[in-house]
Design a protein around this motif. Structure first.
Motif, short mmCIF file in Angstrom:
data_model
loop_
_atom_site.label_atom_id
_atom_site.label_comp_id
_atom_site.label_asym_id
_atom_site.label_seq_id
_atom_site.Cartn_x
_atom_site.Cartn_y
_atom_site.Cartn_z
N ILE A 1 30.91 118.69 -73.28
CA ILE A 1 29.96 119.30 -72.35
C ILE A 1 30.76 119.90 -71.20
CG2 ILE A 1 27.98 118.90 -70.83
CD1 ILE A 1 27.59 116.33 -72.74
N HIS A 2 30.53 121.16 -70.96
CA HIS A 2 31.23 121.88 -69.89
C HIS A 2 30.21 122.29 -68.84
CE1 HIS A 2 35.02 122.71 -72.29
NE2 HIS A 2 34.18 122.23 -73.20
N MET A 3 30.68 122.43 -67.60
CA MET A 3 29.74 122.79 -66.54
C MET A 3 30.23 124.03 -65.79
SD MET A 3 28.19 120.41 -63.59
CE MET A 3 27.05 121.06 -62.38
N ASP A 4 29.30 124.92 -65.57
CA ASP A 4 29.56 126.16 -64.83
C ASP A 4 29.43 125.86 -63.34
OD1 ASP A 4 29.40 128.55 -63.55
OD2 ASP A 4 27.82 129.42 -64.84
N LEU A 5 30.53 126.02 -62.61
CA LEU A 5 30.53 125.68 -61.18
C LEU A 5 30.67 126.93 -60.32
CD1 LEU A 5 32.82 122.54 -61.56
CD2 LEU A 5 30.41 122.50 -60.97
N THR A 6 30.44 128.09 -60.91
CA THR A 6 30.53 129.34 -60.12
C THR A 6 29.37 129.38 -59.12
OG1 THR A 6 29.17 130.50 -61.73
CG2 THR A 6 31.55 130.64 -62.04
N PRO A 7 29.54 130.10 -58.00
CA PRO A 7 28.44 130.16 -57.01
C PRO A 7 27.14 130.66 -57.63
CG PRO A 7 30.46 131.11 -56.11
CD PRO A 7 30.74 130.81 -57.54
N GLU A 8 27.26 131.65 -58.53
CA GLU A 8 26.03 132.27 -59.07
C GLU A 8 25.49 131.54 -60.28
OE1 GLU A 8 29.02 133.83 -58.89
OE2 GLU A 8 28.70 134.73 -56.91
N LEU B 1 23.03 113.34 -67.61
CA LEU B 1 23.47 114.48 -66.80
C LEU B 1 22.29 115.20 -66.15
CD1 LEU B 1 26.25 116.06 -69.10
CD2 LEU B 1 26.57 114.64 -67.07
N THR B 2 21.27 115.46 -66.94
CA THR B 2 20.19 116.30 -66.40
C THR B 2 19.04 115.48 -65.84
OG1 THR B 2 19.10 116.46 -68.54
CG2 THR B 2 20.73 118.16 -68.03
N GLY B 3 18.86 114.25 -66.37
CA GLY B 3 17.75 113.42 -65.89
C GLY B 3 18.15 112.60 -64.67
N VAL B 4 19.23 111.84 -64.79
CA VAL B 4 19.64 110.97 -63.69
C VAL B 4 20.33 111.77 -62.60
CG1 VAL B 4 21.04 108.95 -63.07
CG2 VAL B 4 19.83 109.00 -65.27
N TRP B 5 21.30 112.58 -63.01
CA TRP B 5 22.10 113.29 -61.99
C TRP B 5 21.55 114.70 -61.67
CZ3 TRP B 5 27.10 111.32 -64.72
CH2 TRP B 5 27.41 110.03 -64.23
N LYS B 6 20.59 115.11 -62.47
CA LYS B 6 19.89 116.38 -62.21
C LYS B 6 20.82 117.60 -62.18
CE LYS B 6 15.76 114.40 -60.80
NZ LYS B 6 15.83 113.34 -61.80
N ILE C 1 33.40 114.46 -62.56
CA ILE C 1 31.94 114.44 -62.39
C ILE C 1 31.61 114.26 -60.90
CG2 ILE C 1 31.58 111.96 -62.92
CD1 ILE C 1 29.25 114.80 -63.96
N CYS C 2 32.45 113.51 -60.20
CA CYS C 2 32.23 113.36 -58.76
C CYS C 2 32.33 114.73 -58.08
CB CYS C 2 33.25 112.40 -58.13
SG CYS C 2 33.02 110.70 -58.65
N ALA C 3 33.34 115.52 -58.48
CA ALA C 3 33.54 116.84 -57.87
C ALA C 3 32.38 117.77 -58.23
CB ALA C 3 34.86 117.44 -58.32
N PRO D 1 21.87 121.16 -63.14
CA PRO D 1 21.04 122.27 -63.63
C PRO D 1 21.35 122.57 -65.09
CG PRO D 1 22.21 122.85 -61.59
CD PRO D 1 22.75 121.54 -62.04
N LYS D 2 20.30 122.54 -65.91
CA LYS D 2 20.52 122.69 -67.37
C LYS D 2 21.17 124.01 -67.71
CE LYS D 2 16.74 119.61 -68.27
NZ LYS D 2 15.32 119.42 -68.50
N GLU D 3 20.79 125.06 -66.93
CA GLU D 3 21.31 126.39 -67.27
C GLU D 3 22.81 126.52 -66.98
OE1 GLU D 3 19.20 125.55 -65.00
OE2 GLU D 3 19.80 126.36 -63.06
N ARG D 4 23.38 125.52 -66.26
CA ARG D 4 24.82 125.55 -65.97
C ARG D 4 25.63 124.74 -66.99
NH1 ARG D 4 26.95 126.93 -60.89
NH2 ARG D 4 25.41 127.86 -59.51
N LEU D 5 24.95 124.14 -67.97
CA LEU D 5 25.68 123.30 -68.92
C LEU D 5 25.91 124.04 -70.24
CD1 LEU D 5 23.94 119.87 -68.26
CD2 LEU D 5 26.12 120.69 -67.38
N TRP D 6 27.07 123.80 -70.82
CA TRP D 6 27.45 124.38 -72.10
C TRP D 6 27.87 123.23 -73.02
CZ3 TRP D 6 27.89 129.79 -73.12
CH2 TRP D 6 27.65 130.62 -72.00
N ALA D 7 27.56 123.37 -74.32
CA ALA D 7 28.03 122.36 -75.28
C ALA D 7 28.91 123.05 -76.30
CB ALA D 7 26.84 121.72 -75.98
#
Ligand code: GLY
Length: 924
Positions: free
Chosen positions: A175-182, A114-119, A233-235, A121-127
Motif C-alpha cells: 500500500i502506497h500513499m500519495d503525500l503531494t499537496p494536491e 488505514l481508512t477507518g481508524v486512521w482515516k 506511518i507517523c510521518a 483519504p482513500k483517494e490518496r492510497l494505491w495498492a
C-alpha cells in the motif's frame, strides 16, 4: 498532533481485537539464525513456523519489531539522511497468520485500519500486486472501496518479497500513499523511489521457501506476513494533519524531534536545509541503530556484525565533523532516546550506561585518526584533480582503511560527495592479501598447530554415535573406523572439544594393547579420538575406552565455575555481560565478555565472593533436554549469538533462579565439588572486551605453591637489596657529611609451607597477603636504592661543578681544540646553564656538550668558544640540534650557548658518543 505512541498502540489494539496475540519484539541480533546479521523484518522470529519446522500456541500474532537494514538483501544505509524516510534502524509494525487467514483478511483489515481508524483519504492510497496475482487484484476490488485504477501490477523486484538469499518468501501486495499537496500524483510515482508517494505497508503472502540452491519450493501451508514502517506511518499521519501542505519527513515526527533538538543544542547549529540537515538526520538515525544493537548484545569490532556497527558509528562521527563536532558527542544522544523509547523497549534503559560507554569509547578511538584521515583523503583528491583521474586507486582506499580506520563505504561516501568513485576491486584485492598474511602469521605462531582431522565428514554418521561421558568415565565400545591415529567409536565417554571445554584424554585398550588418547575432537557431531600412535583395527572390534578421570573432574570444576561466574558477572557488572568466548581446561578457566572499563579490585572481590558463596551452597548441577522453542523462553536463559541450535537443546541448571544455560558440556554433580574459586587475572583483549582468568580446585593448590616460591624468591631479593643499600650508603657517606636515615629491616615472618596442602579461602588469602607484603618491602627497597644512586650522582656532579678543572681533564682534543662531552645529574636548567657558562669560560678554545635527565626528559646544552665560532664556523645551536635528534627531540639557539630537549632518556649516553662525529662533520 497524534503522538507516535498512540499510533503504535492503535495498531496493536486493532489486531488484538481481531484475535492476534501481541508478542514482544525479538532482539535485533537474531538468535540461532546464521543467515542473518541483524533482524531485518518482523517475520524473522517466525521463520521456523513458516518453514513448518516450529509451532506456536497461537495462529495469529502482531507486534512492533526492532529492525536493522544495513547488510545483505535489505540494505538501506546509502539512502539514510539523504531522504526523509529510509533508516538503518526502524520499527516494523506487523501482523501474521500462521496457516490461518490469508489474502482476503489481510487486505480487508489493512484497509480498515488505514481508512477507518486512521482515516487516511482513500483517494490518496494505491495498492500494488504481483504481476500474476489475480486473486489479490480481485480481492482489492471486492473487499475494499479503493479506486480500481489505483491497483497496479508489478514484477518480482517490487512485489515478490524475500527475507534473504534463502528462507520464506512469496508474492506481496503493497500500500502506497500519495503525500503531494494536491493529492493527484500520477501512477508512475508509485514505486518510483519518490518521497511524494511512499510505500507504507507490505502484505506478504508467504507460500514458498528459497532454498540454498536458489530454487523456490512450496511450503506446507500458506501464511500472512505484513510489515508497516512505523516511522513512515507517523510521518504520513502528521502530513495529513497538516493538510498535506508541508512535505512529510520521518525526522519531523516525535520519534525523531527529541533527538534532533538535542543535536541542535549540542552542536549549536540549526536544523535547516543543506548539509547540516543531512548530517543531523544521519546521526539521529545511526544512534538508534547503535543503541538498540548494543542493548541486544552486539559490540563494535573488526568482524561481521561488530564491523557493521563500527561502520555505522564512523559514518555518524564523520557527519559530526561536518557539524564541527570534534569531541565524542554521539553517546550523549542515548539519554534522550532512553527517555523517549525506554518504556516501549526497556532493554535500552537497563543498558544505558553500557551503551553510552561503548559508543563513547568507539568515538574516542576513531576521533584519534579521523582528522588525519580526512587530510590524507583531501590530498588524494587534490592529486587526482591534477592528474585528471576520477577513480581513487585501491591502495589509497586501503591505506585509509588500514591506517586511519576509514571503512570502505565511508571513503566511497566521501568520494561521491566530491564527484569521484573508488576502485573497490583493487581495495578488495589488498584486503584479501592482508587476510592471507595474517593467516600465515597465525599459522607460524602455532595457532593452527592442531592436526587437521582427515576423515571425510560424509562418512561420519552422528546417528550412529552416542556420547556416554555425562555419567561415565569408562565404557566398552565398538570401533566404527580407524584411520591412521584417528579412531571413531560407536559410543564413547570421551568429551570432544566444544563450547570452550577442551577434549578429554585417556586410554583405549584394544586387543590387550593400550593406546593413549591425546585429544578428542568433534567432526559432524561425532567424536574423533586422536591416539598417540597409528592403530590398525578392524571395524567392529570391541575396545575399552577410559578417560583420564582426574583431569576430567578438574575440567568439570572449571566448567561449572564458568557458568556461575557468568551469572555473577551479570549481577555485579550488568546484564550486558554475555559470553563471547571461553576456555575450560583442567588447570584454569578463561571467560571473555563485553565490558567497557577495567574491573575494579572491589568488583573482582565481589564476583569471587559470589561464586564462592554459590559453591558453598552445594547446589545440585542438573541438566535437561528440551525443545529449542521451550528452552529459549526460560526466563534469563543464556544462549549464544550466532550458534545454530537443533530442535532439541541441552540446558544446564544451577538453581533455576540463578543460572540456566544452553550447554553440551560436562559438570560437577554439586557446586561444592568445585572446592574454591579464585580470579587470578583480569585484562582487556580488544576494545570493549575483557577477559578474566580463574582457577578452581587443583589449580588453586598449584597456585599456592607458586605463590610460596614467589615469596621465597622475594625474600632472597630483599636480602640482596639490603646488602646493596649498605654499600651504596657507604659510598654516599664519602661525599656527604649528612647522616643518612637508617633503614631498619622489617622482620620477615616465616612462611608455613604446609598451609598450601589445605586449601581454604583463609589460607589462600594469608598466602596472598604475605606475598603482597614482601613485594611492597621489595618495592620500597628498590626505590630507596634508586634514590641513593641518584644522590650519589648528584653529589658527584655538584662537587665536580665546583671543580671544573677536574672535568677538563676528561676533554679530548679534536683538530686543535678541546671537546668535552658529559652526562650530569642536575636539578634544573639554570644549574645546567651556569655550569655551561663556567665551562665556556675555562675551556679556552673548545666545545662542550652536556646532557642530563630532568623529569624523564633529556636536556642538552652546548657551548662553543668565540674563536671556534669565527674561525671554524661552529655553532652551538646546530651541534645541539643534531644531538637532540638522536634522543627524539630538537632545539637550537645561539652560536655560543644553546639548549635542546628530547623524549628518549634511554638514548642519551649513545647520543653523547656521537658528539665527536657530529662536531667533526661540521668543521670547515
Ligand atoms: N516482511 C515484510 C516486509 O519486510 O516488508
Amino acid at each position: 498532533m497524534k503522538p507516535s505512541r498512540e499510533i503504535r498502540n492503535d495498531f496493536l489494539k486493532f489486531f488484538e481485537e481481531r484475535g492476534h496475540r501481541i508478542v514482544p519484539s525479538a532482539p535485533v541480533i537474531p538468535h540461532g539464525d546464521p543467515t542473518l546479521l541483524f533482524t531485518n523484518a518482523g517475520m524473522n522470529q517466525f521463520k521456523d513456523v513458516f518453514l513448518g519446522e516450529g509451532k506456536r500456541d497461537y495462529t495469529r500474532a502482531a507486534d512492533t519489531q526492532k529492525c536493522i537494514r544495513v547488510s545483505g538483501k535489505h540494505n538501506d544505509l546509502e539512502e539514510v539522511g539523504r531522504d526523509t524516510y529510509h533508516h538503518t534502524f526502524f520499527e516494523m509494525l506487523g501482523n501474521w497468520s500462521f496457516g490461518d487467514y490469508y489474502k482476503r483478511e489481510a487486505i480487508q483489515w489493512a484497509w480498515e485500519l488505514l481508512t477507518g481508524v486512521w482515516k487516511l483519504p482513500k483517494e490518496r492510497l494505491w495498492a500494488t500486486v504481483f504481476t500474476t496475482d489475480d486473486e489479490a487484484h480481485a480481492l482489492w476490488q471486492e473487499v475494499t472501496d479503493i479506486d480500481p485504477s489505483h491497483i497496479l501490477r508489478f514484477g518480482e523486484k517490487e512485489n515478490f518479497w524475500e527475507m534473504g538469499d534463502t528462507g520464506p518468501c512469496g508474492p506481496c501486495s503493497e500500500i502506497h500513499m500519495d503525500l503531494t499537496p494536491e493529492g493527484n500524483a500520477p501512477a508512475d510515482l508509485v514505486n518510483a523511489d519518490d518521497p511524494r508517494v511512499i510505500e507504507i505497508w507490505n502484505l506478504v503472502f508467504i507460500q514458498n521457501n528459497r532454498t540454498n540452491q536458489g530454487d523456490l519450493e512450496p511450503l506446507p501451508a500458506k501464511h500472512v506476513d505484513t510489515g508497516m514502517g512505523f516511522e513512515r506511518i507517523c510521518a504520513a499521519l502528521k502530513c495529513m494533519e497538516n493538510e498535506f501542505k508541508i512535505p512529510p519527513s520521518n525526522y519531523d515526527t516525535d520519534v525523531f524531534t527529541p533527538l534532533i533538538s538535542t543535536l541542535r543544542d549540542i552542536t549549536g547549529k540549526p536544523y535547516k536545509d543543506g548539509n547540516d540537515q543531512v548530517a543531523m538526520r544521519v546521526i539521529s538515525d545511526h544512534v538508534r541503530a547503535l543503541t538498540f544493537a548494543i542493548a541486544d548484545g552486539a559490540i563494535p569490532s573488526n568482524e561481521g556484525r561488530g564491523y557493521v556497527l563500527r561502520r555505522i558509528l564512523r559514518r555518524a562521527a564523520r557527519f559530526g565533523r561536518n557539524l564541527e563536532m570534534r569531541d565524542p558527542f554521539i553517546y550523549r544522544l542515548v539519554d534522550v532516546l532512553v527517555v523517549t523509547m525506554g518504556d516501549v523497549f526497556p532493554e535500552i534503559k537497563e543498558q544505558q550506561s553500557h551503551i553510552e560507554r561503548v559508543i563513547k569509547s568507539e568515538e574516542e578511538g576513531f576521533n584519534a585518526t579521523l582528522d588525519r584521515g580526512l587530510e590524507i583523503f583531501t590530498e588524494i583528491i587534490e592529486k587526482m584533480k591534477t592528474s585528471g583521474e576520477n577513480t581513487i586507486p585501491g591502495d589509497d582506499v586501503f591505506k585509509l582503511y588500514d591506517t586511519y580506520g576509514f571503512p570502505v563505504d565511508l571513503t566511497a561516501l566521501l568520494a561521491r560527495e566530491r564527484g569521484f568513485t573508488i576502485d573497490e576491486q583493487g581495495f578488495e584485492r589488498l584486503m584479501t592479501e592482508q587476510r592471507e598474511r595474517s593467516r600465515d602469521v597465525k599459522k607460524s605462531a602455532g595457532d593452527d598447530s592442531r592436526p587437521a582431522i582427515t576423515i571425510e565428514s560424509s562418512i561420519l554418521k552422528p546417528e550412529q554415535f552416542t556420547f556416554t561421558g555425562y555419567g561415565n568415565f569408562e565404557s566398552s565400545a565398538r570401533v566404527i573406523l580407524a584411520d591412521n591415529n584417528l579412531l571413531v567409536l560407536a559410543e564413547s565417554p570421551f568429551y570432544a572439544e566444544a563450547g570452550g571445554q577442551i577434549g578429554d584424554t585417556g586410554e583405549i585398550q584394544i586387543n590387550g594393547k593400550t593406546y593413549r588418547v591425546i585429544d578428542t575432537q568433534k567432526k559432524n557431531n561425532v567424536s574423533i579420538h586422536i591416539l598417540d600412535e597409528p592403530a590398525e583395527i578392524t571395524p567392529g572390534t570391541e575396545v575399552t575406552a577410559r578417560i583420564d578421570k582426574k583431569r576430567r573432574v578438574d575440567i568439570q570444576r572449571n566448567h561449572s565455575a564458568t557458568h556461575i561466574v557468568h551469572e555473577a558477572l551479570r549481577q555485579i557488572l550488568g546484564t550486558h555481560v554475555q559470553q563471547q568466548g571461553s576456555l575450560v581446561a583442567p588447570d584454569r578457566l578463561r571467560f571473555d565478555f563485553p565490558h567497557f572499563s577495567k574491573i575494579s579490585a572491589e568488583e573482582l572481590r565481589d564476583i569471587e565472593q559470589m561464586v564462592n558463596e554459590k559453591i558453598k551452597e552445594s547446589i545440585p548441577v542438573e541438566d535437561a533436554i528440551l525443545p529449542y522453542d521451550e528452552a529459549r523462553k526460560i526466563p534469563n536463559v543464556k544462549m549464544f549469538f550466532g550458534e545454530k541450535y537443533g530442535d532439541e537443546v541441552r540446558i544446564v541448571i544451577i538453581d533455576e533462579k540463578f543460572s540456566v544455560e544452553f550447554c553440551g558440556g560436562t559438570h560437577v554433580p554439586r557446586t561444592d565439588d568445585i572446592g574454591l574459586f579464585k580470579i587470578i587475572h583480569e585484562s582487556s583483549i580488544a576494545s570493549g572486551v575483557r577477559r578474566i582468568e580463574a582457577l578452581t580446585g587443583e589449580g588453586i593448590k598449584r597456585y599456592i605453591h607458586e605463590k610460596i616460591q614467589e615469596a621465597e624468591q622475594t625474600e632472597e631479593n630483599i636480602t640482596k637489596k639490603f646488602e646493596e643499600i649498605s654499600s651504596l650508603q657507604e659510598e654516599l657517606s664519602k661525599y656527604t657529611e649528612e647522616k643518612q636515615q637508617q633503614l631498619t629491616r622489617p622482620s620477615l615472618g616465616a612462611i608455613d609451607t604446609s598451609i598450601a596442602d589445605s586449601i581454604t579461602e583463609a589460607n589462600l588469602h594469608r598466602i596472598e597477603e604475605l606475598v603482597r607484603e614482601r613485594k611492597s618491602i621489595d618495592d620500597e627497597l628498590t626505590q630507596a636504592a634508586r634514590d641513593l644512586r641518584k644522590q650519589i650522582t648528584k653529589h658527584k656532579s655538584r662537587s665536580a661543578i665546583q671543580n671544573i678543572d677536574s672535568y677538563l681533564e676528561q676533554a679530548i682534543s679534536l683538530n686543535g681544540f678541546k671537546l668535552l662531552t658529559l652526562q650530569l645529574e642536575v636539578d634544573s636548567m639554570d644549574e645546567l646553564k651556569s655550569f655551561g657558562d663556567s665551562l665556556r669560560a675555562k675551556i679556552g678554545s673548545g666545545v662542550g656538550v652536556i646532557g642530563t635527565v630532568i623529569n624523564d626528559k633529556v636536556q642538552l646544552l652546548c657551548v662553543v668558544t668565540d674563536d671556534l665560532i669565527q674561525e671554524r664556523k661552529l655553532q652551538a645551536g646546530k651541534i645541539v640540534g643534531e644531538v637532540a635528534k638522536l634522543v627524539g627531540g630538537g632545539g637550537g639557539g645561539r652560536p655560543h650557548l644553546a639548549t635542546a630537549g628530547g623524549r628518549e632518556p634511554e638514548k642519551l649516553s649513545d647520543a653523547l658518543k656521537e658528539v665527536r662525529r657530529i662536531v667533526g662533520s661540521m668543521l670547515e
